[in-house]
Design an enzyme around this catalytic site. Structure first.
Site, PDB file in Angstrom:
ATOM      1  N   GLY A 227       5.882  99.519  -4.268  1.00  0.00           N
ATOM      2  CA  GLY A 227       5.859  98.327  -5.108  1.00  0.00           C
ATOM      3  C   GLY A 227       7.072  98.239  -6.016  1.00  0.00           C
ATOM      4  O   GLY A 227       7.848  99.202  -6.147  1.00  0.00           O
TER       5      GLY A 227
ATOM      6  N   ALA B 294       0.122  92.262  -9.209  1.00  0.00           N
ATOM      7  CA  ALA B 294       1.541  92.118  -8.888  1.00  0.00           C
ATOM      8  C   ALA B 294       2.301  91.569 -10.089  1.00  0.00           C
ATOM      9  O   ALA B 294       1.756  90.833 -10.911  1.00  0.00           O
ATOM     10  CB  ALA B 294       1.703  91.162  -7.704  1.00  0.00           C
TER      11      ALA B 294
ATOM     12  N   HIS C 118       6.169  89.967 -10.152  1.00  0.00           N
ATOM     13  CA  HIS C 118       7.394  89.692  -9.398  1.00  0.00           C
ATOM     14  C   HIS C 118       8.387  88.946 -10.286  1.00  0.00           C
ATOM     15  O   HIS C 118       8.058  87.888 -10.825  1.00  0.00           O
ATOM     16  CB  HIS C 118       7.072  88.864  -8.143  1.00  0.00           C
ATOM     17  CG  HIS C 118       6.211  89.600  -7.153  1.00  0.00           C
ATOM     18  ND1 HIS C 118       5.830  89.068  -5.956  1.00  0.00           N
ATOM     19  CD2 HIS C 118       5.669  90.855  -7.192  1.00  0.00           C
ATOM     20  CE1 HIS C 118       5.094  89.953  -5.292  1.00  0.00           C
ATOM     21  NE2 HIS C 118       4.971  91.034  -6.035  1.00  0.00           N
ATOM     22  N   THR C 119       9.578  89.526 -10.420  1.00  0.00           N
ATOM     23  CA  THR C 119      10.564  88.943 -11.315  1.00  0.00           C
ATOM     24  C   THR C 119      11.549  88.073 -10.551  1.00  0.00           C
ATOM     25  O   THR C 119      12.093  88.489  -9.536  1.00  0.00           O
ATOM     26  CB  THR C 119      11.344  90.067 -12.031  1.00  0.00           C
ATOM     27  OG1 THR C 119      10.404  91.030 -12.519  1.00  0.00           O
ATOM     28  CG2 THR C 119      12.169  89.525 -13.182  1.00  0.00           C
TER      29      THR C 119
ATOM     30  N   THR D  73      -4.094  98.889 -12.280  1.00  0.00           N
ATOM     31  CA  THR D  73      -3.579  97.946 -13.273  1.00  0.00           C
ATOM     32  C   THR D  73      -4.720  97.370 -14.125  1.00  0.00           C
ATOM     33  O   THR D  73      -4.469  96.576 -15.020  1.00  0.00           O
ATOM     34  CB  THR D  73      -2.847  96.784 -12.585  1.00  0.00           C
ATOM     35  OG1 THR D  73      -3.771  96.128 -11.712  1.00  0.00           O
ATOM     36  CG2 THR D  73      -1.644  97.281 -11.783  1.00  0.00           C
TER      37      THR D  73
ATOM     38  N   GLN E 189       2.689  94.363  -3.913  1.00  0.00           N
ATOM     39  CA  GLN E 189       2.617  95.832  -3.818  1.00  0.00           C
ATOM     40  C   GLN E 189       3.594  96.340  -2.747  1.00  0.00           C
ATOM     41  O   GLN E 189       4.612  95.717  -2.525  1.00  0.00           O
ATOM     42  CB  GLN E 189       1.174  96.299  -3.540  1.00  0.00           C
ATOM     43  CG  GLN E 189       0.215  96.094  -4.707  1.00  0.00           C
ATOM     44  CD  GLN E 189      -0.304  94.681  -4.843  1.00  0.00           C
ATOM     45  OE1 GLN E 189      -0.814  94.114  -3.891  1.00  0.00           O
ATOM     46  NE2 GLN E 189      -0.180  94.086  -6.009  1.00  0.00           N
TER      47      GLN E 189
ATOM     48  N   THR F 295       2.083  95.882 -16.427  1.00  0.00           N
ATOM     49  CA  THR F 295       1.405  96.706 -17.433  1.00  0.00           C
ATOM     50  C   THR F 295       2.356  97.339 -18.447  1.00  0.00           C
ATOM     51  O   THR F 295       1.898  97.932 -19.427  1.00  0.00           O
ATOM     52  CB  THR F 295       0.621  97.855 -16.751  1.00  0.00           C
ATOM     53  OG1 THR F 295       1.558  98.631 -15.986  1.00  0.00           O
ATOM     54  CG2 THR F 295      -0.461  97.320 -15.831  1.00  0.00           C
TER      55      THR F 295
ATOM     56  N   PRO G 282       5.772 103.084 -17.948  1.00  0.00           N
ATOM     57  CA  PRO G 282       7.008 103.633 -17.370  1.00  0.00           C
ATOM     58  C   PRO G 282       6.778 103.961 -15.899  1.00  0.00           C
ATOM     59  O   PRO G 282       5.727 104.483 -15.530  1.00  0.00           O
ATOM     60  CB  PRO G 282       7.252 104.912 -18.176  1.00  0.00           C
ATOM     61  CG  PRO G 282       6.013 105.179 -18.947  1.00  0.00           C
ATOM     62  CD  PRO G 282       5.217 103.925 -19.012  1.00  0.00           C
TER      63      PRO G 282
ATOM     64  N   LYS H 268      18.867  97.123  -6.161  1.00  0.00           N
ATOM     65  CA  LYS H 268      19.231  97.966  -7.300  1.00  0.00           C
ATOM     66  C   LYS H 268      20.263  99.045  -6.967  1.00  0.00           C
ATOM     67  O   LYS H 268      20.265 100.122  -7.571  1.00  0.00           O
ATOM     68  CB  LYS H 268      17.966  98.573  -7.930  1.00  0.00           C
ATOM     69  CG  LYS H 268      16.980  97.485  -8.381  1.00  0.00           C
ATOM     70  CD  LYS H 268      15.852  97.985  -9.221  1.00  0.00           C
ATOM     71  CE  LYS H 268      16.076  97.755 -10.700  1.00  0.00           C
ATOM     72  NZ  LYS H 268      14.863  97.867 -11.508  1.00  0.00           N
TER      73      LYS H 268
ATOM     74  N   ASP I 221      23.220  98.863  -7.744  1.00  0.00           N
ATOM     75  CA  ASP I 221      24.059  98.943  -8.946  1.00  0.00           C
ATOM     76  C   ASP I 221      23.601 100.038  -9.909  1.00  0.00           C
ATOM     77  O   ASP I 221      24.396 100.583 -10.665  1.00  0.00           O
ATOM     78  CB  ASP I 221      24.067  97.582  -9.672  1.00  0.00           C
ATOM     79  CG  ASP I 221      22.662  97.080  -9.986  1.00  0.00           C
ATOM     80  OD1 ASP I 221      21.831  97.006  -9.046  1.00  0.00           O
ATOM     81  OD2 ASP I 221      22.374  96.761 -11.151  1.00  0.00           O
TER      82      ASP I 221
END
Ligand code: GDP
Ligand code: IMO
Ligand code: MG
Length: 427
Positions: A12, A39, A41-42, A130, A225, A302, A305, A332, A334
């Protein structure tokens, strides 16, 4: 035209939202087929930063119909809140643009309380869910006592059915968990009102998708997920209660396998996991901490970390197989800039034996005994977030990507180098 399905290849939070947003530009329908508001999602585009939980990640495109499909579980109250949040920032979330499948199941407030109580009862074996009520809602669905979104078309009858189910949940809360009962009257009133507000969004989702396909339009399936959280194929019992793999799309939207011509697996350039369960390449040292901070690895839903570790090619090979991946979108990349060196797990040592196949079928306990066998690769220093062509990446980054392709046997067609819509290397 066909269906493209976009799935998480790991545990996820791989960046599905941003990749779906990219594909949505060409699509007629973007449809969620599994999971619920567990979920997060950005999507970062057009001056917005959206954290979407139930609304599909195509919502910024006016020409896209966003469908919350049959395989999902939907909390009517959080859906209404999400709709309001989007409306407040000027996003069109009218029933012309957003649709809810009548066959989707509903999450009630008591499902959420039951979720928390059940996970607490597991003690040190807690899954770390969650607490959105996902497991209990799918359990009711499978036990054939759940409520379906279509029932909201008749708010009065629906309210009655809500009352019956809440009473049953309360019995368990009190007798099994020793917790106070929730107010049936209050929940019934809330849900009655929600039904009135959500009724205009209801559709026959299977018919909608079928029509689009017959007209030759592109349908994007948005998985929630990730593969290793799949109820059948993941690290059971540390999984979610739905099927996030490409197979989940078939039953979760009602399309046949022949319609699916592209299966894109999103893989983070390293690995993360939220919640409990085995994670062979986890870094519990300062390096893991450094990746967490660099990658802002805190849960979208949530705020917890995320556990961080090296890329795992054993896991990705498994994801490639069980999803039938045609492409990988690596996200990611970068974040890896500036690390002293990089590692990729190429195999595991399980009880002294070298294995190449992810042993998910043997369960979480077997996976927890796997020791990764690493290959070390050179790293790079440069900030790559502005790079838009693969050949412009530093040589070490190109070599890292090429080695993953070799180990997994699937082409990496997309490379994401930043969270914004345009920060992606595309063919
Ligand atoms: P999803 O659940 O798979 O949609 O992923 P999440 O949205 O939960 O988590 C991914 C996080 O990484 C989000 O904060 C994204 O904005 C961010 N992100 C996605 N792709 C990239 C990328 O290539 N580079 C960086 N730096 N951030 C990214
Ligand atoms: P997206 O779609 C990461 C994890 C939880 C827990 C387990 C079961 O944003 O990638 P659940 O509430 O589903 O019963 O929890 O699954 N989990 C996720 N982890 N991303 C998600 O969604 C997740 N949805 C659930 O942390 O370990
Ligand atoms: Mg997420």
């Amino acid at each position: 035209m066909p269906v493209t399905v976009i799935v998480g290849a790991q545990w996820g939070d791989e960046g599905k939202g941003r990749v779906v947003d990219y594909f949505a530009a060409q699509a007629a329908i973007v449809a969620r087929f599994n999971g619920g508001d567990n979920a997060g999602h950005t999507v970062i585009a057009e001056g917005h930063k959206l954290a979407l939980h139930l609304v599909p990640s195509g919502i910024l495109y006016p020409h896209v119909t966003c469908l919350i499909g049959a395989g999902t579980v939907v909390n009517p109250l959080t859906l209404l809140r999400e709709i309001q949040t989007l409306r407040d920032i000027g996003v069109d979330v009218s029933p012309a643009h957003l649709k809810l499948s009548a066959a989707a199941h509903l999450v009630l407030p008591t499902h959420r309380v039951l979720d928390g109580a059940a996970d607490m009862k597991r003690g040190y074996e807690a899954i770390g869910t969650t607490k959105r009520g996902i497991g209990p809602a799918y359990a009711d669905k499978m036990a054939r006592v759940g409520l379906r979104a279509g029932q909201m078309r008749d708010p009065n009858h629906f309210a009655e059915a809500v009352g019956t189910l809440v009473d049953a949940h309360n019995e368990r809360l009190v007798n099994l968990y020793g917790l106070p009962a929730q107010s049936t009257d209050q929940i019934v009133a809330q849900l009655h009102q929600a039904a009135v507000e959500l009724a205009p969004y209801l559709v026959d989702g299977t018919a909608l998708v079928g029509r689009a396909l017959a007209e030759g339009k592109l349908v994007i399936g948005e998985g929630a997920q990730g593969t290793l959280l799949d109820i059948n194929l993941g690290t059971y019992p540390f999984v979610t209660s739905s099927s996030p793999v490409s197979g989940g799309l078939l039953t979760g939207l009602g399309v046949g396998p022949k319609e699916v011509t592209r299966v894109v697996g999103i893989a983070k350039a390293y690995t993360t996991r939220v919640g409990a369960g085995p994670f062979p390449t986890e870094l519990t040292d300062v390096l893991g901490e450094r990746i967490r901070e660099a990658g802002h690895e805190y849960g979208t839903t949530t705020g917890r970390p995320r556990r961080c570790g090296w890329l795992d090619a054993v896991l990705l090979r498994y994801a490639a197989q069980v999803n039938g991946l045609t492409d990988i979108a690596l996200s990611k990349l970068d974040i890896l800039s500036g690390l002293p060196s990089l590692r990729i797990a190429v195999a595991y040592d399980l009880d002294g034996e070298r294995i190449e196949h992810f042993p998910a079928e043997w369960g979480a306990e077997a996976v927890s005994r796997c020791r990764p066998i690493y290959e070390e690769l050179p790293s790079w220093e440069e900030d790559i977030s502005g790079v838009r062509r693969r050949e412009d990446l530093p040589a070490a980054a190109q070599a890292y990507v090429a080695r993953i392709e070799e180990l997994v046997g699937v082409p990496i067609t997309f490379i994401s180098v930043g969270p914004e819509r345009e920060a992606m290397i595309v063919p």
